[in-house]
Design a protein around this motif. Sequence first.
Motif, mmCIF file in Angstrom:
data_model
loop_
_atom_site.group_PDB
_atom_site.id
_atom_site.type_symbol
_atom_site.label_atom_id
_atom_site.label_comp_id
_atom_site.label_asym_id
_atom_site.label_seq_id
_atom_site.Cartn_x
_atom_site.Cartn_y
_atom_site.Cartn_z
ATOM 1 N N HIS A 11 0.826 -1.212 0.000
ATOM 2 C CA HIS A 11 0.000 0.000 0.000
ATOM 3 C C HIS A 11 0.862 1.266 0.000
ATOM 4 O O HIS A 11 0.601 2.203 -0.745
ATOM 5 C CB HIS A 11 -0.866 0.067 1.263
ATOM 6 C CG HIS A 11 -1.907 -1.004 1.342
ATOM 7 N ND1 HIS A 11 -1.759 -2.252 0.831
ATOM 8 C CD2 HIS A 11 -3.133 -0.980 1.910
ATOM 9 C CE1 HIS A 11 -2.838 -2.954 1.078
ATOM 10 N NE2 HIS A 11 -3.699 -2.213 1.726
ATOM 11 N N ASP A 35 7.519 -8.968 -6.913
ATOM 12 C CA ASP A 35 7.553 -10.400 -7.238
ATOM 13 C C ASP A 35 6.219 -10.872 -7.815
ATOM 14 O O ASP A 35 6.078 -12.025 -8.177
ATOM 15 C CB ASP A 35 7.946 -11.226 -5.998
ATOM 16 C CG ASP A 35 6.982 -11.061 -4.845
ATOM 17 O OD1 ASP A 35 6.108 -10.176 -4.909
ATOM 18 O OD2 ASP A 35 7.090 -11.821 -3.863
ATOM 19 N N SER A 42 -6.296 -6.112 -0.055
ATOM 20 C CA SER A 42 -6.841 -6.978 1.003
ATOM 21 C C SER A 42 -8.230 -6.535 1.486
ATOM 22 O O SER A 42 -9.055 -7.365 1.838
ATOM 23 C CB SER A 42 -5.884 -7.027 2.191
ATOM 24 O OG SER A 42 -5.676 -5.721 2.696
ATOM 25 N N ASN A 104 8.753 -2.227 1.042
ATOM 26 C CA ASN A 104 7.350 -2.335 1.497
ATOM 27 C C ASN A 104 6.864 -3.734 1.117
ATOM 28 O O ASN A 104 6.055 -3.915 0.223
ATOM 29 C CB ASN A 104 6.532 -1.222 0.792
ATOM 30 C CG ASN A 104 5.071 -1.172 1.185
ATOM 31 O OD1 ASN A 104 4.246 -0.727 0.408
ATOM 32 N ND2 ASN A 104 4.717 -1.629 2.364
ATOM 33 N N ASP A 272 3.529 -3.523 6.875
ATOM 34 C CA ASP A 272 3.550 -4.633 7.835
ATOM 35 C C ASP A 272 4.957 -5.131 8.156
ATOM 36 O O ASP A 272 5.162 -5.780 9.186
ATOM 37 C CB ASP A 272 2.739 -5.813 7.285
ATOM 38 C CG ASP A 272 1.235 -5.598 7.388
ATOM 39 O OD1 ASP A 272 0.820 -4.584 7.976
ATOM 40 O OD2 ASP A 272 0.487 -6.459 6.888
ATOM 41 N N GLY A 285 -3.719 -2.349 7.049
ATOM 42 C CA GLY A 285 -3.430 -1.524 5.878
ATOM 43 C C GLY A 285 -3.562 -0.033 6.149
ATOM 44 O O GLY A 285 -2.896 0.763 5.497
HETATM 45 C C1 LIG Z 1 -8.193 -11.053 4.404
HETATM 46 C C2 LIG Z 1 -7.559 -9.786 4.875
HETATM 47 C C3 LIG Z 1 -8.329 -8.646 4.986
HETATM 48 C C4 LIG Z 1 -7.758 -7.461 5.452
HETATM 49 N N1 LIG Z 1 -8.550 -6.361 5.546
HETATM 50 C C5 LIG Z 1 -8.024 -5.208 6.009
HETATM 51 C C6 LIG Z 1 -8.841 -4.037 6.116
HETATM 52 O O1 LIG Z 1 -10.048 -4.061 5.807
HETATM 53 N N2 LIG Z 1 -8.255 -2.913 6.612
HETATM 54 C C7 LIG Z 1 -6.940 -2.873 6.984
HETATM 55 O O2 LIG Z 1 -6.473 -1.815 7.427
HETATM 56 N N3 LIG Z 1 -6.135 -3.965 6.875
HETATM 57 C C8 LIG Z 1 -6.645 -5.126 6.392
HETATM 58 N N4 LIG Z 1 -5.832 -6.231 6.274
HETATM 59 C C9 LIG Z 1 -4.389 -6.103 6.596
HETATM 60 C C10 LIG Z 1 -3.658 -5.593 5.340
HETATM 61 O O3 LIG Z 1 -3.757 -6.538 4.322
HETATM 62 C C11 LIG Z 1 -2.186 -5.369 5.556
HETATM 63 O O4 LIG Z 1 -1.962 -4.674 6.742
HETATM 64 C C12 LIG Z 1 -1.625 -4.574 4.370
HETATM 65 O O5 LIG Z 1 -1.762 -5.314 3.191
HETATM 66 C C13 LIG Z 1 -0.176 -4.233 4.594
HETATM 67 O O6 LIG Z 1 0.310 -3.705 3.416
HETATM 68 P P1 LIG Z 1 1.831 -3.512 3.126
HETATM 69 O O7 LIG Z 1 1.914 -2.122 2.569
HETATM 70 O O8 LIG Z 1 2.678 -3.834 4.279
HETATM 71 O O9 LIG Z 1 2.195 -4.547 1.968
HETATM 72 P P2 LIG Z 1 1.467 -5.786 1.338
HETATM 73 O O10 LIG Z 1 0.095 -5.413 0.894
HETATM 74 O O11 LIG Z 1 1.629 -6.951 2.220
HETATM 75 O O12 LIG Z 1 2.343 -5.982 0.003
HETATM 76 C C14 LIG Z 1 3.691 -6.366 -0.006
HETATM 77 C C15 LIG Z 1 4.084 -6.706 -1.431
HETATM 78 O O13 LIG Z 1 5.480 -6.943 -1.508
HETATM 79 C C16 LIG Z 1 5.736 -8.072 -2.343
HETATM 80 N N5 LIG Z 1 7.037 -8.627 -1.975
HETATM 81 C C17 LIG Z 1 7.338 -9.334 -0.840
HETATM 82 N N6 LIG Z 1 8.664 -9.666 -0.820
HETATM 83 C C18 LIG Z 1 9.189 -9.150 -1.960
HETATM 84 C C19 LIG Z 1 10.508 -9.173 -2.513
HETATM 85 N N7 LIG Z 1 11.562 -9.748 -1.874
HETATM 86 N N8 LIG Z 1 10.716 -8.601 -3.726
HETATM 87 C C20 LIG Z 1 9.696 -7.968 -4.390
HETATM 88 N N9 LIG Z 1 8.424 -7.919 -3.904
HETATM 89 C C21 LIG Z 1 8.175 -8.505 -2.698
HETATM 90 C C22 LIG Z 1 4.545 -8.972 -2.045
HETATM 91 O O14 LIG Z 1 4.312 -9.920 -3.068
HETATM 92 C C23 LIG Z 1 3.401 -7.956 -1.954
HETATM 93 O O15 LIG Z 1 2.858 -7.690 -3.228
HETATM 94 C C24 LIG Z 1 -6.380 -7.434 5.809
HETATM 95 C C25 LIG Z 1 -5.603 -8.582 5.687
HETATM 96 C C26 LIG Z 1 -6.175 -9.761 5.220
HETATM 97 C C27 LIG Z 1 -5.318 -10.993 5.100
#
Ligand SMILES: Cc1cc2nc3c(=O)[nH]c(=O)nc-3n(C[C@H](O)[C@H](O)[C@H](O)COP(=O)(O)OP(=O)(O)OC[C@H]3O[C@@H](n4cnc5c(N)ncnc54)[C@H](O)[C@@H]3O)c2cc1C
Length: 359
Positions: A11, A35, A42, A104, A272, A285
């Motif tokens: 995000h 990747d 989500s 991220n 996260d 998120g």
């Molecule tokens: C079913 C479900 C529902 C949810 N609903 C909510 C909600 O309604 N509200 C809310 O606030 N939160 C919600 N969450 C929590 C939310 O999904 C996470 O907190 C949020 O996605 C965190 O985002 P992020 O920015 O950390 O990265 P993420 O969305 O986790 O994305 C990380 C990205 O990095 C990529 N990646 C990983 N390692 C590498 C690498 N070495 N090289 C290149 N790319 C890589 C991954 O493939 C992914 O695409 C929910 C979670 C789930 C499972």
Amino acid sequence: MKTLVMVGAGHSNLIAINALVGNLQADIRIVLVSDVLKAPYSGMLPGFMAGYYEEDQIVFDLKKISESCGISFIHAEVKYIHTASSKITLSTGEVIGYDCLSVNTGIHPHKIKCDHQGEEHLIYVKPLSRLIPKWTHFLKEKSNLQIAVIGAGSAGCEIAAAISIRTGCKITLFTKNQEILPELPESARKKARTQLRKLDIQVQTQTEVVSYLLGNIICDKGHTFSANYVFVTTGAVPNPIPGNLKCDPKGFLITNEKLLVEGADNIFATGDCISFNNHPLPKAGVYAVRQGKVLAINIQAYFSRLPMVSYKPQKKFLKILLIGNKLALATRGHLSIMNRLAWILKVYLDKKFMKRYQR
Ligand SMILES: Cc1cc2nc3c(=O)[nH]c(=O)nc-3n(C[C@H](O)[C@H](O)[C@H](O)COP(=O)(O)OP(=O)(O)OC[C@H]3O[C@@H](n4cnc5c(N)ncnc54)[C@H](O)[C@@H]3O)c2cc1C
């Protein structure tokens, strides 16, 4: 030419890219390394599983977004960060240099011990990109199945409800805690429990699942439960990228309030995968979204040598969970409602978010 590399299409990075495009000096190029080609959102995943959305509506097509933003996109996993030489190694073998890096990369769940036969039937909710094809496959054999959902936090409750709404399967929700949704106030939990009961979802509290063998869930106290499929939503293990970045004992990248990784003045980390100021934030998120805005400002500040701003984690935020057939539980602080209006609000907010960043 200077290079800003965004690792992972979480995000925060997507929001920062959106804010930075057209606002960075002309001699800075942005490279997004992911990747996955398509990153699911989500917030809309439970609605997709319940059958309310098509896949296209809930994913960010990263190639398309990159093209429309005029940035470079590399489909690869980042395998190593060489901080001394400011380079990263990709799964393709390619090595690229960066002036500034933004990590991220999110989390994945704890693995559950499982036998060979069980592997196909054990479905981890994260990474979401892998869940979608598994869910599509699952839907082909969905009739009369006994399903276990492990973890009764927000994701677990939403996933259990979505499976029930879509398939009518018998579902048991397992949690090692005393209660479902421990992060919510009791008034909200009560509404969620009532709704789960209406969906005929059994809740098994104070029960830790340790393994899945031959169609049976094995719990810590030796109890077993039969389950044809198991959906795992528990645990948060950061997606690690080897290098010598400063991590806490669990592997989360330690950042300061500017979202810079401790000890690195050109590497930001968000979402996260971080331990913010050495204190883990809840995995939600909404934090990553707010961090994305600060990240954009601080990346600009980094390149223009201006002072950076601090990220302050929000204390209260609106949380809306799909826990019924087009019914949602909305909470903010101690207030909660459970009705169709909350669902309509969730649809509105989620679609608005997608529209803004899908491009
Ligand atoms: C079913 C479900 C529902 C949810 N609903 C909510 C909600 O309604 N509200 C809310 O606030 N939160 C919600 N969450 C929590 C939310 O999904 C996470 O907190 C949020 O996605 C965190 O985002 P992020 O920015 O950390 O990265 P993420 O969305 O986790 O994305 C990380 C990205 O990095 C990529 N990646 C990983 N390692 C590498 C690498 N070495 N090289 C290149 N790319 C890589 C991954 O493939 C992914 O695409 C929910 C979670 C789930 C499972």
